[in-house]
Scaffold this motif. Structure first.
Motif, PDB file in Angstrom:
ATOM      1  N   ALA A  17      24.901  40.176  31.085  1.00 32.92           N
ATOM      2  CA  ALA A  17      25.318  40.067  32.492  1.00 32.92           C
ATOM      3  C   ALA A  17      26.069  38.763  32.722  1.00 32.92           C
ATOM      4  CB  ALA A  17      24.107  40.155  33.417  1.00 32.92           C
ATOM      5  N   SER A  18      25.567  37.701  32.145  1.00 34.55           N
ATOM      6  CA  SER A  18      26.234  36.408  32.297  1.00 34.55           C
ATOM      7  C   SER A  18      27.607  36.426  31.637  1.00 34.55           C
ATOM      8  CB  SER A  18      25.360  35.300  31.687  1.00 34.55           C
ATOM      9  OG  SER A  18      26.010  34.064  31.794  1.00 34.55           O
ATOM     10  N   ALA A  19      27.690  36.989  30.439  1.00 40.86           N
ATOM     11  CA  ALA A  19      28.974  37.074  29.730  1.00 40.86           C
ATOM     12  C   ALA A  19      29.947  37.952  30.505  1.00 40.86           C
ATOM     13  CB  ALA A  19      28.764  37.607  28.318  1.00 40.86           C
ATOM     14  N   THR A  20      29.466  39.066  31.019  1.00 39.31           N
ATOM     15  CA  THR A  20      30.321  39.975  31.786  1.00 39.31           C
ATOM     16  C   THR A  20      30.796  39.302  33.068  1.00 39.31           C
ATOM     17  OG1 THR A  20      29.106  41.867  30.915  1.00 39.31           O
ATOM     18  CG2 THR A  20      30.440  42.244  32.880  1.00 39.31           C
ATOM     19  N   THR A  21      29.911  38.628  33.754  1.00 43.97           N
ATOM     20  CA  THR A  21      30.283  37.916  34.978  1.00 43.97           C
ATOM     21  C   THR A  21      31.307  36.829  34.660  1.00 43.97           C
ATOM     22  OG1 THR A  21      28.123  38.360  35.954  1.00 43.97           O
ATOM     23  CG2 THR A  21      29.397  36.552  36.911  1.00 43.97           C
ATOM     24  N   GLY A  22      31.073  36.086  33.588  1.00 42.97           N
ATOM     25  CA  GLY A  22      32.014  35.040  33.170  1.00 42.97           C
ATOM     26  C   GLY A  22      33.380  35.615  32.830  1.00 42.97           C
ATOM     27  N   TRP A  23      33.367  36.754  32.118  1.00 49.44           N
ATOM     28  CA  TRP A  23      34.640  37.385  31.734  1.00 49.44           C
ATOM     29  C   TRP A  23      35.396  37.841  32.989  1.00 49.44           C
ATOM     30  CZ3 TRP A  23      36.543  42.428  32.116  1.00 49.44           C
ATOM     31  CH2 TRP A  23      37.731  42.665  31.422  1.00 49.44           C
ATOM     32  N   PHE A  24      34.708  38.508  33.924  1.00 49.44           N
ATOM     33  CA  PHE A  24      35.357  38.966  35.157  1.00 49.44           C
ATOM     34  C   PHE A  24      35.828  37.783  36.002  1.00 49.44           C
ATOM     35  CE2 PHE A  24      33.214  43.172  34.585  1.00 49.44           C
ATOM     36  CZ  PHE A  24      34.362  43.929  34.591  1.00 49.44           C
ATOM     37  N   THR A  25      35.060  36.710  36.023  1.00 48.07           N
ATOM     38  CA  THR A  25      35.458  35.511  36.765  1.00 48.07           C
ATOM     39  C   THR A  25      36.712  34.910  36.155  1.00 48.07           C
ATOM     40  OG1 THR A  25      33.161  35.068  37.369  1.00 48.07           O
ATOM     41  CG2 THR A  25      34.697  33.222  37.541  1.00 48.07           C
ATOM     42  N   THR A  26      36.779  34.861  34.832  1.00 49.95           N
ATOM     43  CA  THR A  26      37.960  34.329  34.143  1.00 49.95           C
ATOM     44  C   THR A  26      39.186  35.198  34.425  1.00 49.95           C
ATOM     45  OG1 THR A  26      36.581  33.437  32.390  1.00 49.95           O
ATOM     46  CG2 THR A  26      38.912  33.722  31.886  1.00 49.95           C
ATOM     47  N   VAL A  27      39.021  36.511  34.326  1.00 46.74           N
ATOM     48  CA  VAL A  27      40.140  37.426  34.607  1.00 46.74           C
ATOM     49  C   VAL A  27      40.589  37.278  36.054  1.00 46.74           C
ATOM     50  CG1 VAL A  27      40.770  39.877  34.824  1.00 46.74           C
ATOM     51  CG2 VAL A  27      39.567  39.082  32.784  1.00 46.74           C
ATOM     52  N   ALA A  28      39.657  37.182  36.971  1.00 54.91           N
ATOM     53  CA  ALA A  28      40.009  37.034  38.394  1.00 54.91           C
ATOM     54  C   ALA A  28      40.724  35.713  38.636  1.00 54.91           C
ATOM     55  CB  ALA A  28      38.756  37.135  39.257  1.00 54.91           C
ATOM     56  N   ALA A  29      40.250  34.644  38.012  1.00 52.19           N
ATOM     57  CA  ALA A  29      40.884  33.331  38.177  1.00 52.19           C
ATOM     58  C   ALA A  29      42.309  33.353  37.611  1.00 52.19           C
ATOM     59  CB  ALA A  29      40.061  32.251  37.503  1.00 52.19           C
ATOM     60  N   ARG A  30      42.469  33.968  36.448  1.00 52.24           N
ATOM     61  CA  ARG A  30      43.821  34.062  35.855  1.00 52.24           C
ATOM     62  C   ARG A  30      44.748  34.888  36.736  1.00 52.24           C
ATOM     63  NH1 ARG A  30      42.126  35.080  29.596  1.00 52.24           N
ATOM     64  NH2 ARG A  30      41.615  32.913  29.121  1.00 52.24           N
ATOM     65  N   THR A  31      44.250  35.970  37.255  1.00 49.31           N
ATOM     66  CA  THR A  31      45.054  36.823  38.133  1.00 49.31           C
ATOM     67  C   THR A  31      45.431  36.077  39.408  1.00 49.31           C
ATOM     68  OG1 THR A  31      43.966  38.796  37.285  1.00 49.31           O
ATOM     69  CG2 THR A  31      45.101  39.010  39.395  1.00 49.31           C
ATOM     70  N   GLN A  32      44.459  35.374  39.958  1.00 45.61           N
ATOM     71  CA  GLN A  32      44.734  34.608  41.171  1.00 45.61           C
ATOM     72  C   GLN A  32      45.751  33.502  40.898  1.00 45.61           C
ATOM     73  OE1 GLN A  32      41.293  32.731  42.876  1.00 45.61           O
ATOM     74  NE2 GLN A  32      42.272  32.551  44.889  1.00 45.61           N
ATOM     75  N   ALA A  33      45.636  32.821  39.762  1.00 45.39           N
ATOM     76  CA  ALA A  33      46.593  31.763  39.411  1.00 45.39           C
ATOM     77  C   ALA A  33      47.994  32.344  39.212  1.00 45.39           C
ATOM     78  CB  ALA A  33      46.134  31.044  38.146  1.00 45.39           C
ATOM     79  N   LEU A  35      49.218  35.128  40.549  1.00 49.42           N
ATOM     80  CA  LEU A  35      49.730  35.527  41.859  1.00 49.42           C
ATOM     81  C   LEU A  35      50.154  34.308  42.675  1.00 49.42           C
ATOM     82  CD1 LEU A  35      47.214  38.345  42.822  1.00 49.42           C
ATOM     83  CD2 LEU A  35      49.599  38.602  42.120  1.00 49.42           C
ATOM     84  N   HIS A  36      49.414  33.229  42.562  1.00 46.23           N
ATOM     85  CA  HIS A  36      49.774  31.996  43.269  1.00 46.23           C
ATOM     86  C   HIS A  36      51.099  31.450  42.747  1.00 46.23           C
ATOM     87  CE1 HIS A  36      49.114  28.417  45.652  1.00 46.23           C
ATOM     88  NE2 HIS A  36      49.357  27.672  44.580  1.00 46.23           N
TER      89      HIS A  36
END
Length: 186
Positions: A17-33, A35-36
């Motif tokens: 769960a922690s690894a999955t959350t970290g992976w999704f957080t990383t993907v979301a951060a990259r996507t947000q960066a 888009l910015h």
């Protein structure tokens, strides 16, 4: 052993769960960066296009104004043609205004597009024709020959009308160049 297996499974689930959350957080951060960055790039391109538009608009306005000022001054010169003192005074002012017209014509020509450049050149030549005709009218009024005066007055009036038409053509070409592109529905 049940408690041990439960603890192992719970720990494993927590790690997954922690690894999955970290992976999704990383993907979301990259996507947000990404888009910015894209948004900043779009804002920069928009600012550059707007600056270019304003620069072009100002060049066109300066040229049209210079043409109008000189055209008006030439009209004043026609009114005093034959009066050496008054004509000479206006001629000095017109020379300075003609220099401004030439300078602003070069800028408007360079701003383009070709239709505006051509219209700018045509307007300059039309105003220059009015300039020459006005000076010849003054010379004719000094010579005193009524036939020459009438001929040069008619020529001066034609050149004045041509200069006005040239200004209208320039303004129309400038408006077309500054108009936003018309998008067609897809």
């Amino acid at each position: 052993m049940d408690a041990s297996w439960t603890a192992v499974i719970a720990a494993g689930s927590a790690v997954v769960a922690s690894a999955t959350t970290g992976w999704f957080t990383t993907v979301a951060a990259r996507t947000q960066a990404r888009l910015h960055r894209e948004m900043q790039g779009a804002q920069l391109r928009h600012a550059q296009v707007e600056h270019r538009y304003q620069q072009r608009r100002q060049a066109y306005a300066d040229f049209a104004k210079a043409a109008g000022v000189l055209h008006s001054r030439l009209g004043d010169m026609v009114a005093v043609a034959g009066d050496p003192e008054a004509f000479s005074l206006l001629l000095d002012e017109a020379r300075a205004e003609r220099t401004v017209l030439l300078s602003t014509m070069h800028v408007a020509f360079l701003e383009g597009p070709p239709a505006v450049g051509d219209a700018a050149r045509d307007l300059y030549e039309a105003v220059n024709g009015f300039w020459s005709a006005t000076r010849r009218l003054n010379d004719a009024k000094h010579s005193g020959t009524p036939a020459d005066i009438a001929e040069h007055l008619a020529l001066t009036n034609r050149r004045r009308i041509e200069a006005r038409a040239g200004r209208d053509a320039f303004v129309e070409a400038a408006r077309e160049a500054l108009a936003p592109p018309v998008s067609t529905p897809a």
